[in-house]
Design a protein around this motif. Structure first.
Motif, short mmCIF file in Angstrom:
data_model
loop_
_atom_site.label_atom_id
_atom_site.label_comp_id
_atom_site.label_asym_id
_atom_site.label_seq_id
_atom_site.Cartn_x
_atom_site.Cartn_y
_atom_site.Cartn_z
N MET A 160 0.88 -1.20 -0.03
CA MET A 160 -0.13 -0.14 0.14
C MET A 160 1.19 1.17 0.18
SD MET A 160 -2.73 1.09 3.08
CE MET A 160 -3.83 2.58 3.05
N ASN A 163 2.59 2.82 -3.42
CA ASN A 163 1.64 3.84 -4.02
C ASN A 163 1.37 4.89 -3.17
OD1 ASN A 163 -1.23 4.40 -4.97
ND2 ASN A 163 0.02 3.88 -6.61
N THR A 165 -0.29 5.83 1.12
CA THR A 165 -1.09 5.68 2.09
C THR A 165 -2.28 6.62 2.09
OG1 THR A 165 0.32 6.81 3.91
CG2 THR A 165 0.27 4.56 3.59
N ASN A 169 -6.60 4.68 -1.53
CA ASN A 169 -6.03 3.19 -0.89
C ASN A 169 -6.45 2.51 0.46
OD1 ASN A 169 -4.66 3.05 -3.48
ND2 ASN A 169 -2.82 3.68 -2.76
N SER A 170 -7.55 3.16 0.84
CA SER A 170 -7.77 2.58 2.18
C SER A 170 -8.22 1.22 2.07
CB SER A 170 -8.93 3.49 2.72
OG SER A 170 -9.55 2.96 3.90
N ASN A 180 -12.40 -2.00 0.05
CA ASN A 180 -11.93 -1.23 -1.20
C ASN A 180 -11.41 -2.04 -2.10
OD1 ASN A 180 -11.52 0.82 -2.84
ND2 ASN A 180 -9.95 1.61 -1.40
N ASP A 182 -10.61 -1.39 -5.16
CA ASP A 182 -9.94 -0.51 -5.98
C ASP A 182 -8.50 -0.14 -5.45
OD1 ASP A 182 -11.88 -0.57 -8.27
OD2 ASP A 182 -12.86 1.08 -7.36
N ALA A 183 -8.55 -0.39 -4.29
CA ALA A 183 -7.21 0.00 -3.71
C ALA A 183 -5.98 -0.66 -4.45
CB ALA A 183 -7.29 -0.16 -2.11
N TYR A 184 -4.69 0.22 -4.22
CA TYR A 184 -3.76 -0.15 -5.12
C TYR A 184 -3.23 -1.51 -4.55
CZ TYR A 184 1.25 -0.37 -6.38
OH TYR A 184 2.49 -0.87 -6.92
N GLN A 185 -3.07 -1.79 -3.45
CA GLN A 185 -2.70 -3.15 -2.73
C GLN A 185 -3.62 -4.15 -3.14
OE1 GLN A 185 -3.41 -0.66 -0.99
NE2 GLN A 185 -4.71 -0.90 0.72
N GLU A 186 -5.15 -3.81 -3.20
CA GLU A 186 -5.79 -4.95 -3.65
C GLU A 186 -5.39 -5.61 -4.95
OE1 GLU A 186 -8.35 -6.67 -1.51
OE2 GLU A 186 -7.72 -5.34 0.09
N LYS A 187 -5.30 -4.50 -6.03
CA LYS A 187 -4.90 -4.91 -7.20
C LYS A 187 -3.69 -5.71 -7.26
CE LYS A 187 -7.11 -0.64 -9.09
NZ LYS A 187 -6.97 0.61 -9.97
#
Length: 603
Positions: A160, A163, A165, A169-170, A180, A182-187
């Motif tokens: 996370m 990209n 905090t 990115n929550s 979420n 769409d958060a960067y870390q999820e992707k």
């Protein structure tokens, strides 16, 4: 990579790409995994995809990041893994990110190199990930976090932060409390799980996030304030598949193919679901160029002798075997598995069991591996292992009759301090080890001094709890043991009345006996009635002692039990392990603990 708080990365000791092999050293488990990458170096031209895959893996190991994380970040940042565009210039994103890893935060003096040197670009990005994980204290952790860096989910917040905090990115959507997506870390984790890329299932969706854990204004770009700094997950998470090594066992989680070469074009035989395989070498990149496969290949063999290559994504870790050419080398392999460095090493004779087993609690307390020696000669492999560990202190267990003064003299030439704990016999030595253990023990283990199985069965438990191990004869409690028991409130007796008579037990403080009809039932009784964890077990033969001595210390360090077997896993043991066992460690070679045992454990 979006702009965030300035992190200056400079002075990285990058290796120059001059063609041929580029060596990296990197921690994998407790050993050093060596990866060599053959990389084309034409200016302004991207290396082949598999060459870049190798560079990403190598840099990941160099900085202690799981390669799955690095590859997924690289894919999220730059789907084609391109450092250069078709004109030969560095790829620059709309937000100013440079190259393959889309570096936005850098010292201006590094800008030219970040554009021209793909290795430097990769290392800069990987080093940022490592900094987020190992050095930042403002990011939450998952479980024990930094202590288990090869668990993929533990990298959630480090990814996370790569990209930013920011509210975007929550982990949760503030208005709904839902995840979420769409958060960067999820992707990034989606890339790990996608069959198109790595195809490795994780448990990232089970991370227990709630809206209250993250404080932010969704209409602003201020950094999130983390209200919860540690998240606990009560299940086994996903270990990197890149840490598997020779002699590790893996089990298939789906039907897959065992290929003749490290390529999807190789001839194959079928591997069925839940089939146990043994790794025979470190992983290989895909042999075919061009190939955009992000997975790697492991040379492996089935336990019935079929050999070939299979991809990492269809397997899960099952266990490993620690073995050497003889008891002294096996002890060294155990030491390598458990310790990168050690201030202190415990030395005992490999020709008998009593001193080593009595010394397990002391070794665990000292966080010291147990190495073995011949009575009159220090084996070269033992000496070399002491040097590798960088040890400064050696504790010798036993008198000069067990470990000679000649061996002691040689040890003094290797380390700064050598101390001996030795009595007139094994009973006295065990009592003196208890004194050296220190503290104020209220309990002791009493084991038969004439044979090893019962003491071995309890040794790791005693080590993990700091309980001294004392020895006795069958029908007589030695005076040294009797004196050591003075002031204690209770005792644990291991073994039946055939090995420790009731007349001896009557002399013990508040005794509790764990004794079955044979050594294997005693072993199972100890594990069951002391409620020892059985997710990870160390497996030793119940017919001989040498390979298990050093393993008892490592098991004690990890709080894992020793399981005794002969030609089979006993039914009483199978009942204990069923539904609980996640991984095993076999102590000794295949003639000691057979491959058949590994199969039975996983049934």
């Amino acid at each position: 990579m979006n702009q965030l708080g300035k992190i200056v990365v400079s002075g990285i000791a990058a290796l120059m790409l001059v063609g041929g092999s580029v060596p990296f050293s990197a921690a994998a488990k407790t050993d050093q995994k060596q990866i060599s990458c053959k990389v084309s170096t034409e200016a302004g031209k991207n290396p082949e995809y598999q060459e870049i895959s190798c560079l990403l893996s190598a840099a990941a190991f160099k900085y202690g990041v799981p390669p799955e994380i690095v590859k997924a970040v690289a894919t999220t940042e730059n789907g084609g893994w391109e450092q250069f565009n078709s004109n030969g210039d560095a790829v620059i994103s709309p937000d100013g990110g440079i190259g393959l890893m889309q570096i936005t935060n850098y010292d201006s003096k590094d800008e030219k190199r970040l554009k021209e040197d793909i290795l430097f670009n990769i290392e800069t990005g990987v080093k940022m990930l490592a900094y987020n994980f190992y050095n930042r204290t403002d990011l939450p952790t998952i479980n024990d976090g930094k202590n288990s860096p090869m668990i993929l989910e533990h990298w959630y917040f480090a990814v996370m932060a790569y990209n930013g905090t920011k509210p975007v990115n929550s982990p949760t959507v503030q208005a709904t409390g839902k995840r979420n997506e769409d958060a960067y870390q999820e992707k990034v984790f989606d890339k790990i799980e996608s069959e198109k890329f790595q195809g490795i299932d994780t448990l990232v969706q089970s991370l227990p996030f709630a809206a209250k854990d993250f404080d932010y204004d969704p209409n602003k770009t201020d950094n999130i304030k983390f209200k919860t700094m540690n998240f606990k997950v009560n299940t086994s998470l996903t270990e990197s598949t890149y840490v598997w090594e020779t002699n590790d066992y893996v089990v298939s989680n789906d039907e897959t193919r065992l290929r003749s070469t490290n390529s999807t074009s190789g001839a194959y035989t079928t591997i069925y679901n839940n089939q146990l395989m043994r790794i025979t070498e470190n992983f290989k990149q895909d042999a075919v160029e061009p190939s955009t496969n992000q997975f790697v290949w492991y040379p492996m063999t089935s336990l019935d002798g079929q050999s070939g290559y299979a991809t990492n994504k269809y397997f899960e870790y099952a266990g490993t075997r620690l073995e050497g050419a003889g008891r002294y080398k096996t002890a060294v392999e155990v030491s390598k598995e458990g310790w990168n460095k050690a201030e202190t090493v415990v030395i005992a004779t490999g020709e008998n069991f009593a001193d080593a087993l009595a010394g397990v609690p002391l070794a665990v307390k000292q966080n010291a591996p147990l190495l073995l020696t011949k009575t009159n000669e220090l084996p070269s492999e033992t000496k070399n292992e002491i040097k590798r560990l960088g040890a400064k202190n050696v504790i010798i267990l036993g008198s000069g009759a067990a470990v000679s003064t000649e061996v002691e003299k040689e040890l003094k030439s290797v380390v700064a301090s050598v101390k001996r704990i030795g009595g007139k016999d094994r009973y006295d030595t065990a009592a003196k080890i208890m004194t050296a253990l220190g503290g104020s023990p209220t309990q002791a283990v009493i084991a038969y001094g004439g044979n090893f199985p019962d003491a071995l069965s309890i040794a790791s438990y005693a080590g993990s709890k700091g309980i001294p191990i004392l020895l006795t004869d069958t029908k007589k409690l030695p005076s040294s043991t009797k004196n050591a028991l003075k002031g204690l409130k209770s005792s644990i007796v291991v073994g039946s009345t055939a090995v420790i008579d009731t007349s001896v037990v009557k002399e013990l403080p508040n005794p509790t006996r764990y004794g079955g009809s044979d050594r294997y039932k005693t072993n199972s009784m100890i594990i069951d009635e002391l409620n020892l964890p059985t997710e990870h077990v160390y497996v030793a033969t119940g017919t001989n002692f040498p390979d298990a001595l050093a393993g008892a210390v490592l098991a004690g360090k990890e709080g894992a039990p020793i399981v005794l077997v002969d030609n089979n896993v006993k039914s009483s043991t199978t009942t204990l392990l069923k539904g609980n066992l996640e991984e095993f460690t076999l102590l000794g070679g295949k003639t000691v603990v057979s491959e058949h045992i590994a199969e039975q454990l996983m049934e």
